[in-house]
Design a protein around this motif. Sequence first.
Motif, PDB file in Angstrom:
ATOM      1  N   MET A  21      -3.917  -2.852   3.197  1.00  0.00           N
ATOM      2  CA  MET A  21      -3.747  -1.506   2.665  1.00  0.00           C
ATOM      3  C   MET A  21      -5.087  -0.780   2.548  1.00  0.00           C
ATOM      4  O   MET A  21      -5.202   0.403   2.887  1.00  0.00           O
ATOM      5  CB  MET A  21      -3.058  -1.559   1.301  1.00  0.00           C
ATOM      6  CG  MET A  21      -1.705  -2.252   1.303  1.00  0.00           C
ATOM      7  SD  MET A  21      -0.484  -1.423   2.348  1.00  0.00           S
ATOM      8  CE  MET A  21      -0.098  -0.022   1.323  1.00  0.00           C
ATOM      9  N   LEU A  33      -6.347   0.310   5.953  1.00  0.00           N
ATOM     10  CA  LEU A  33      -5.657   1.515   6.432  1.00  0.00           C
ATOM     11  C   LEU A  33      -6.254   2.769   5.789  1.00  0.00           C
ATOM     12  O   LEU A  33      -6.443   3.799   6.451  1.00  0.00           O
ATOM     13  CB  LEU A  33      -4.160   1.425   6.112  1.00  0.00           C
ATOM     14  CG  LEU A  33      -3.335   0.518   7.028  1.00  0.00           C
ATOM     15  CD1 LEU A  33      -1.965   0.240   6.414  1.00  0.00           C
ATOM     16  CD2 LEU A  33      -3.176   1.141   8.408  1.00  0.00           C
ATOM     17  N   LEU A  34      -6.578   2.684   4.497  1.00  0.00           N
ATOM     18  CA  LEU A  34      -7.199   3.820   3.820  1.00  0.00           C
ATOM     19  C   LEU A  34      -8.605   4.085   4.349  1.00  0.00           C
ATOM     20  O   LEU A  34      -9.030   5.241   4.463  1.00  0.00           O
ATOM     21  CB  LEU A  34      -7.235   3.572   2.306  1.00  0.00           C
ATOM     22  CG  LEU A  34      -5.875   3.501   1.603  1.00  0.00           C
ATOM     23  CD1 LEU A  34      -6.040   3.156   0.143  1.00  0.00           C
ATOM     24  CD2 LEU A  34      -5.126   4.820   1.747  1.00  0.00           C
ATOM     25  N   GLU A  83      -8.316   5.984   7.494  1.00  0.00           N
ATOM     26  CA  GLU A  83      -8.036   7.398   7.208  1.00  0.00           C
ATOM     27  C   GLU A  83      -9.331   8.187   7.040  1.00  0.00           C
ATOM     28  O   GLU A  83      -9.480   9.286   7.589  1.00  0.00           O
ATOM     29  CB  GLU A  83      -7.205   7.521   5.925  1.00  0.00           C
ATOM     30  CG  GLU A  83      -5.737   7.219   6.096  1.00  0.00           C
ATOM     31  CD  GLU A  83      -4.945   7.598   4.856  1.00  0.00           C
ATOM     32  OE1 GLU A  83      -5.471   8.365   4.029  1.00  0.00           O
ATOM     33  OE2 GLU A  83      -3.807   7.122   4.718  1.00  0.00           O
ATOM     34  N   ASP A 124      -1.940   9.969   5.678  1.00  0.00           N
ATOM     35  CA  ASP A 124      -1.188   8.723   5.509  1.00  0.00           C
ATOM     36  C   ASP A 124      -0.227   8.517   6.679  1.00  0.00           C
ATOM     37  O   ASP A 124      -0.096   7.418   7.208  1.00  0.00           O
ATOM     38  CB  ASP A 124      -0.402   8.751   4.195  1.00  0.00           C
ATOM     39  CG  ASP A 124      -1.303   8.584   2.977  1.00  0.00           C
ATOM     40  OD1 ASP A 124      -2.483   8.267   3.157  1.00  0.00           O
ATOM     41  OD2 ASP A 124      -0.807   8.776   1.849  1.00  0.00           O
ATOM     42  N   ARG A 138       4.441   4.753   5.220  1.00  0.00           N
ATOM     43  CA  ARG A 138       3.345   5.609   4.747  1.00  0.00           C
ATOM     44  C   ARG A 138       3.412   5.859   3.241  1.00  0.00           C
ATOM     45  O   ARG A 138       2.377   6.065   2.595  1.00  0.00           O
ATOM     46  CB  ARG A 138       3.342   6.936   5.496  1.00  0.00           C
ATOM     47  CG  ARG A 138       4.562   7.811   5.288  1.00  0.00           C
ATOM     48  CD  ARG A 138       4.494   9.063   6.135  1.00  0.00           C
ATOM     49  NE  ARG A 138       5.661   9.908   5.979  1.00  0.00           N
ATOM     50  CZ  ARG A 138       5.778  10.871   5.077  1.00  0.00           C
ATOM     51  NH1 ARG A 138       4.791  11.075   4.228  1.00  0.00           N
ATOM     52  NH2 ARG A 138       6.870  11.606   5.020  1.00  0.00           N
ATOM     53  N   LEU A 170       1.209   3.690   1.054  1.00  0.00           N
ATOM     54  CA  LEU A 170      -0.217   4.000   0.959  1.00  0.00           C
ATOM     55  C   LEU A 170      -0.508   4.863  -0.262  1.00  0.00           C
ATOM     56  O   LEU A 170      -1.481   4.637  -0.982  1.00  0.00           O
ATOM     57  CB  LEU A 170      -0.688   4.712   2.232  1.00  0.00           C
ATOM     58  CG  LEU A 170      -0.857   3.841   3.472  1.00  0.00           C
ATOM     59  CD1 LEU A 170      -1.150   4.709   4.692  1.00  0.00           C
ATOM     60  CD2 LEU A 170      -1.981   2.839   3.273  1.00  0.00           C
ATOM     61  N   ARG A 227      -2.695   3.660  -3.459  1.00  0.00           N
ATOM     62  CA  ARG A 227      -3.872   4.419  -3.849  1.00  0.00           C
ATOM     63  C   ARG A 227      -3.841   4.781  -5.335  1.00  0.00           C
ATOM     64  O   ARG A 227      -4.841   4.690  -6.038  1.00  0.00           O
ATOM     65  CB  ARG A 227      -3.965   5.690  -3.006  1.00  0.00           C
ATOM     66  CG  ARG A 227      -5.246   6.488  -3.198  1.00  0.00           C
ATOM     67  CD  ARG A 227      -5.183   7.830  -2.503  1.00  0.00           C
ATOM     68  NE  ARG A 227      -5.069   7.710  -1.075  1.00  0.00           N
ATOM     69  CZ  ARG A 227      -3.998   8.029  -0.360  1.00  0.00           C
ATOM     70  NH1 ARG A 227      -2.917   8.485  -0.971  1.00  0.00           N
ATOM     71  NH2 ARG A 227      -3.976   7.900   0.946  1.00  0.00           N
TER      72      ARG A 227
END
Length: 507
Positions: free
Chosen positions: A59, A62-63, A66, A73, A101, A104, A108
């Motif tokens: 996770m 993935l951030l 970004e 997302d 998505r 995410l 967060r």
Amino acid sequence: MLRPQSKQSSFHCLLYNKIPDNHILKQIKKAVDFSFINELLKDTYCQNFGRPAKEPELMCKLLFLEHIYNLSDEKVIVEASFNLTYLYFLDINPEDTLPERSLLSKFRKLKLGEQLLDEIIIEIVRQCVAKGILNDSSVSIDATHVEANTIKKTPERLMKHLARKIITTYQVETNDELENLPEVPDYKEISDHKQAKQVMKDYLETVIGTAESRTTTDALETNQMIKKAKEILDEPKFMNQTGIRSLIDEDARVGRKSKTSNFFGYKVEFMMTTDQRIITAVRTASGAYVDGTLIEELLSDTLTSGLTINELYGDKAYFRKSILEKIEELEAQSYIPVSSAAYRIDESEYSYNKDSDQWFCSQGNETVSRKYFKRKRKDAKSGIQEGYRYYFEKETCRNCPKHDDCAKKAVRKILYTGLNTIEFYEISQSQKTDEFKEKYKKRASIEGKNAELKRFHGLGRAKSYGLVAMSKQAAIAVNLKRIAAIMTAKSSCFFEIFVSFRINFVF
């Protein structure tokens, strides 16, 4: 539920061999082991019950993607599903499924607290220090402003919105109307700003009083709105327009860019290695934050990562006695220009001799005595003013050709100095040397990092409400890009040396 997941590679992972060695994500993966994130977050997951959760490491990665590639997302999930480099960086098989998505956003908000993000930054820097990627011993500090993702409102408008929210919440929760309320004042027709604020304050207090008299303890939301409105009204800064200015983003505040311009939002203060430009610590505060207030925390995070600080660079905002003392405790050298507000001595008119403890004016007159003083401040500031009075010889001043032009026209010329004036004066003199000026040029590197954070990583304007997670994830992404650049440069340098050696050996 968090369970250990198998890292066994499938046959399709042979496709990852097509990724060039100098690709940014391959360099990052080689430099940083992100498995520590699972350990940091394991206590936030249940070990034995519930559906298996996606790994925190996945996770977070993935951030990071970004922020590295400026994706949303939704976009990062779509692109990661077919982009080989993304899948390789995520450390999953090409055929594996990615999280939805919506997860995410939940991850967060629910998992990434301020302390955790600090620990991630520290650990990444620590790994780079341990592997010899980072070996810088000088750091720079600066703060950058970030515009809030909303507009600032006047107190009159906020009070009108608060009253409306109380009325609406009461009606929805109790299925009843608040009766006998006065008509909503049109504050825009009142030319006197102070009168307009008072009129709206009286109206809001009437609404609060009426709602309180009719609300029972069961109306939780209404009581919560009433409590919130009271807290805002009781805050002295609110009516002075230096407190809350938005009900959407309650943490944002008005801050100063300069003497003539201001902004509404936040300040992000960060510390960075001066030469290799790796961010070592980040703190986020409201726009009213005073630069350098959290320098002790920033220094602590930097030292925790294993770095040694021998030099610290900053602008004039950091020239304060408390900050200079912290740098001195580290036995480091400070490169911070003297602020004109630090001591009120006109160096074109006065100079100091530390051996004789005397001040000399531009006409060559010298002080003959000194006395300590302690008094209440005459200006708007509160507190006590301490310092020294330096006295010039009465007759010499009287006969001086500049006597009439002198700012102090007393019979006996007096020069007032603060407790730290002499120390600051000595520092200002040392900063006029070519050596200091040449050294201080290194601080310019942090301005480039500032620009990078704003232009490519969303720190020009907040994307949501509240800034902690966004600012620190942006810092991590910037660090990862910089680490990859350092790794690539070192690999290139090693290759050049190797080729040169082979050529010399053959011939």
